[in-house]
Write a protein that holds these residues in place. Structure first.
Motif, PDB file in Angstrom:
ATOM      1  N   SER A  26       0.825  -1.203   0.000  1.00 57.22           N
ATOM      2  CA  SER A  26       0.000   0.000   0.000  1.00 57.22           C
ATOM      3  C   SER A  26       0.863   1.258   0.000  1.00 57.22           C
ATOM      4  O   SER A  26       2.063   1.201   0.314  1.00 57.22           O
ATOM      5  CB  SER A  26      -0.906   0.003   1.238  1.00 57.22           C
ATOM      6  OG  SER A  26      -0.143   0.331   2.394  1.00 57.22           O
ATOM      7  N   GLU A  29       2.616   1.662   3.300  1.00 55.37           N
ATOM      8  CA  GLU A  29       3.830   0.871   3.490  1.00 55.37           C
ATOM      9  C   GLU A  29       5.001   1.465   2.711  1.00 55.37           C
ATOM     10  O   GLU A  29       6.144   1.479   3.176  1.00 55.37           O
ATOM     11  CB  GLU A  29       3.588  -0.580   3.079  1.00 55.37           C
ATOM     12  CG  GLU A  29       4.630  -1.534   3.608  1.00 55.37           C
ATOM     13  CD  GLU A  29       4.148  -2.972   3.700  1.00 55.37           C
ATOM     14  OE1 GLU A  29       4.936  -3.811   4.154  1.00 55.37           O
ATOM     15  OE2 GLU A  29       2.986  -3.249   3.335  1.00 55.37           O
ATOM     16  N   SER A 100     -11.002  -0.770  10.637  1.00 53.55           N
ATOM     17  CA  SER A 100     -10.100  -1.888  10.351  1.00 53.55           C
ATOM     18  C   SER A 100      -9.140  -1.550   9.215  1.00 53.55           C
ATOM     19  O   SER A 100      -7.953  -1.884   9.272  1.00 53.55           O
ATOM     20  CB  SER A 100     -10.887  -3.158  10.029  1.00 53.55           C
ATOM     21  OG  SER A 100     -11.704  -2.970   8.891  1.00 53.55           O
ATOM     22  N   GLU A 101      -9.647  -0.837   8.174  1.00 53.67           N
ATOM     23  CA  GLU A 101      -8.767  -0.453   7.055  1.00 53.67           C
ATOM     24  C   GLU A 101      -7.747   0.584   7.486  1.00 53.67           C
ATOM     25  O   GLU A 101      -6.597   0.557   7.057  1.00 53.67           O
ATOM     26  CB  GLU A 101      -9.594   0.104   5.896  1.00 53.67           C
ATOM     27  CG  GLU A 101     -10.296  -0.971   5.105  1.00 53.67           C
ATOM     28  CD  GLU A 101     -11.800  -0.746   5.043  1.00 53.67           C
ATOM     29  OE1 GLU A 101     -12.380  -1.006   3.990  1.00 53.67           O
ATOM     30  OE2 GLU A 101     -12.393  -0.314   6.042  1.00 53.67           O
ATOM     31  N   GLU A 104      -5.177  -1.148   9.660  1.00 50.69           N
ATOM     32  CA  GLU A 104      -4.332  -1.975   8.797  1.00 50.69           C
ATOM     33  C   GLU A 104      -3.287  -1.119   8.073  1.00 50.69           C
ATOM     34  O   GLU A 104      -2.120  -1.493   7.974  1.00 50.69           O
ATOM     35  CB  GLU A 104      -5.176  -2.724   7.773  1.00 50.69           C
ATOM     36  CG  GLU A 104      -4.350  -3.627   6.866  1.00 50.69           C
ATOM     37  CD  GLU A 104      -5.197  -4.350   5.831  1.00 50.69           C
ATOM     38  OE1 GLU A 104      -4.689  -5.318   5.235  1.00 50.69           O
ATOM     39  OE2 GLU A 104      -6.359  -3.951   5.617  1.00 50.69           O
ATOM     40  N   SER A 107      -0.622  -0.131  10.486  1.00 49.01           N
ATOM     41  CA  SER A 107       0.213  -1.317  10.672  1.00 49.01           C
ATOM     42  C   SER A 107       1.184  -1.480   9.506  1.00 49.01           C
ATOM     43  O   SER A 107       2.381  -1.744   9.694  1.00 49.01           O
ATOM     44  CB  SER A 107      -0.679  -2.556  10.808  1.00 49.01           C
ATOM     45  OG  SER A 107       0.076  -3.746  10.710  1.00 49.01           O
ATOM     46  N   GLN A 108       0.678  -1.305   8.291  1.00 50.09           N
ATOM     47  CA  GLN A 108       1.528  -1.412   7.102  1.00 50.09           C
ATOM     48  C   GLN A 108       2.595  -0.315   7.086  1.00 50.09           C
ATOM     49  O   GLN A 108       3.733  -0.560   6.675  1.00 50.09           O
ATOM     50  CB  GLN A 108       0.662  -1.325   5.840  1.00 50.09           C
ATOM     51  CG  GLN A 108      -0.239  -2.525   5.640  1.00 50.09           C
ATOM     52  CD  GLN A 108      -1.295  -2.300   4.570  1.00 50.09           C
ATOM     53  OE1 GLN A 108      -1.556  -1.157   4.161  1.00 50.09           O
ATOM     54  NE2 GLN A 108      -1.924  -3.370   4.114  1.00 50.09           N
ATOM     55  N   HIS A 111       5.258  -1.405   9.399  1.00 46.58           N
ATOM     56  CA  HIS A 111       6.001  -2.510   8.804  1.00 46.58           C
ATOM     57  C   HIS A 111       6.979  -1.980   7.757  1.00 46.58           C
ATOM     58  O   HIS A 111       8.145  -2.399   7.698  1.00 46.58           O
ATOM     59  CB  HIS A 111       5.042  -3.508   8.173  1.00 46.58           C
ATOM     60  CG  HIS A 111       5.732  -4.719   7.609  1.00 46.58           C
ATOM     61  ND1 HIS A 111       6.142  -4.791   6.293  1.00 46.58           N
ATOM     62  CD2 HIS A 111       6.096  -5.893   8.190  1.00 46.58           C
ATOM     63  CE1 HIS A 111       6.725  -5.958   6.082  1.00 46.58           C
ATOM     64  NE2 HIS A 111       6.712  -6.640   7.211  1.00 46.58           N
ATOM     65  N   GLN A 144       1.195  -5.666  14.604  1.00 46.06           N
ATOM     66  CA  GLN A 144       0.353  -6.814  14.969  1.00 46.06           C
ATOM     67  C   GLN A 144      -1.079  -6.428  15.333  1.00 46.06           C
ATOM     68  O   GLN A 144      -1.927  -7.296  15.507  1.00 46.06           O
ATOM     69  CB  GLN A 144       0.977  -7.548  16.164  1.00 46.06           C
ATOM     70  CG  GLN A 144       2.412  -8.001  15.945  1.00 46.06           C
ATOM     71  CD  GLN A 144       2.550  -8.956  14.777  1.00 46.06           C
ATOM     72  OE1 GLN A 144       1.694  -9.819  14.582  1.00 46.06           O
ATOM     73  NE2 GLN A 144       3.621  -8.812  14.015  1.00 46.06           N
ATOM     74  N   GLU A 146      -4.898  -5.400  15.330  1.00 43.01           N
ATOM     75  CA  GLU A 146      -6.071  -5.566  14.475  1.00 43.01           C
ATOM     76  C   GLU A 146      -7.205  -4.757  15.091  1.00 43.01           C
ATOM     77  O   GLU A 146      -7.248  -4.542  16.297  1.00 43.01           O
ATOM     78  CB  GLU A 146      -6.465  -7.042  14.364  1.00 43.01           C
ATOM     79  CG  GLU A 146      -5.407  -7.896  13.677  1.00 43.01           C
ATOM     80  CD  GLU A 146      -5.836  -9.340  13.544  1.00 43.01           C
ATOM     81  OE1 GLU A 146      -6.985  -9.646  13.932  1.00 43.01           O
ATOM     82  OE2 GLU A 146      -5.029 -10.147  13.079  1.00 43.01           O
TER      83      GLU A 146
END
Length: 196
Positions: A26, A29, A100-101, A104, A107-108, A111, A144, A146
């Motif tokens: 994405s 990220e 949630s999106e 996420e 989170s990305q 990462h 991690q 969610e």
């Protein structure tokens, strides 16, 4: 336009630019990886373009317009990190998207940052201050996380707080390890590593 609105617009714009190229990661990220990499080593335009192609696993070659946008992203991000930080905003989906999106994407982002920071070789150089290790551990924990869309109302404040922590921590890591503006002190050993 607020910084949050600007970052939301950027997320969507980069998603539209990269999706036709077969990008597997994405925009969040990608920006995280760029920031992490800049925190450890200078990055020239040619290396950046190769890095994008590899990291995003592009199946199509970017056209000249997209290449120009990627180079602008590199320059703008570096300038934002070198500045006071007010113009630096994370690429995240807008608040009309489900929690949630959004979680996420954060989170990305983390990462990507950890990937870029690791590739830059800072960790291998060793002797990182405890605050830096704690921040990297926090980023790993965020990877991690969610979220449940049913908790969106109660989770909004928490999400914004964590996103701001990630933003400020990234700026602090760049100040500690990254390539500084030409008139800034070059002795990295004397830079503050205090994280906000």
């Amino acid at each position: 336009m607020t910084e949050i609105e600007r970052s939301e617009n950027e997320f969507d714009r980069w998603d539209e630019l990269l999706d036709p190229l077969g990008a597997v990661n994405s925009p969040a990220e990608l920006q995280g990886m760029l920031c992490g990499r800049l925190c450890g080593n200078p990055l020239n335009e040619a290396d950046w373009l190769r890095l994008v192609e590899d990291f995003m696993a592009l199946t199509e070659t970017p056209d000249s317009a997209t290449t120009d946008e990627l180079i602008k992203l590199l320059k703008d991000t570096k300038a934002q990190l070198q500045g006071e930080g007010f113009s630096f905003a994370l690429f995240l989906p807008d608040d009309e998207q489900g929690m949630s999106e959004r979680v996420e994407a954060l989170s990305q982002w983390c990462h990507g940052f950890l990937s870029g920071f690791g590739d830059a070789g800072v960790v291998e150089r060793g002797n990182l201050p405890e605050e830096v290790n704690d921040t990297l551990s926090d980023f790993a924990a965020i990877v991690q996380i969610e979220a449940d869309d049913n908790d969106a109302a109660s989770g909004e404040a928490d999400f914004l707080e964590v996103a701001e922590y990630v933003r400020l921590s990234s700026l602090s890591l760049f100040q500690a390890f990254g390539e500084q503006a030409p008139d800034a002190p070059q002795d990295k050993a004397n830079r503050s590593t205090t994280l906000h």
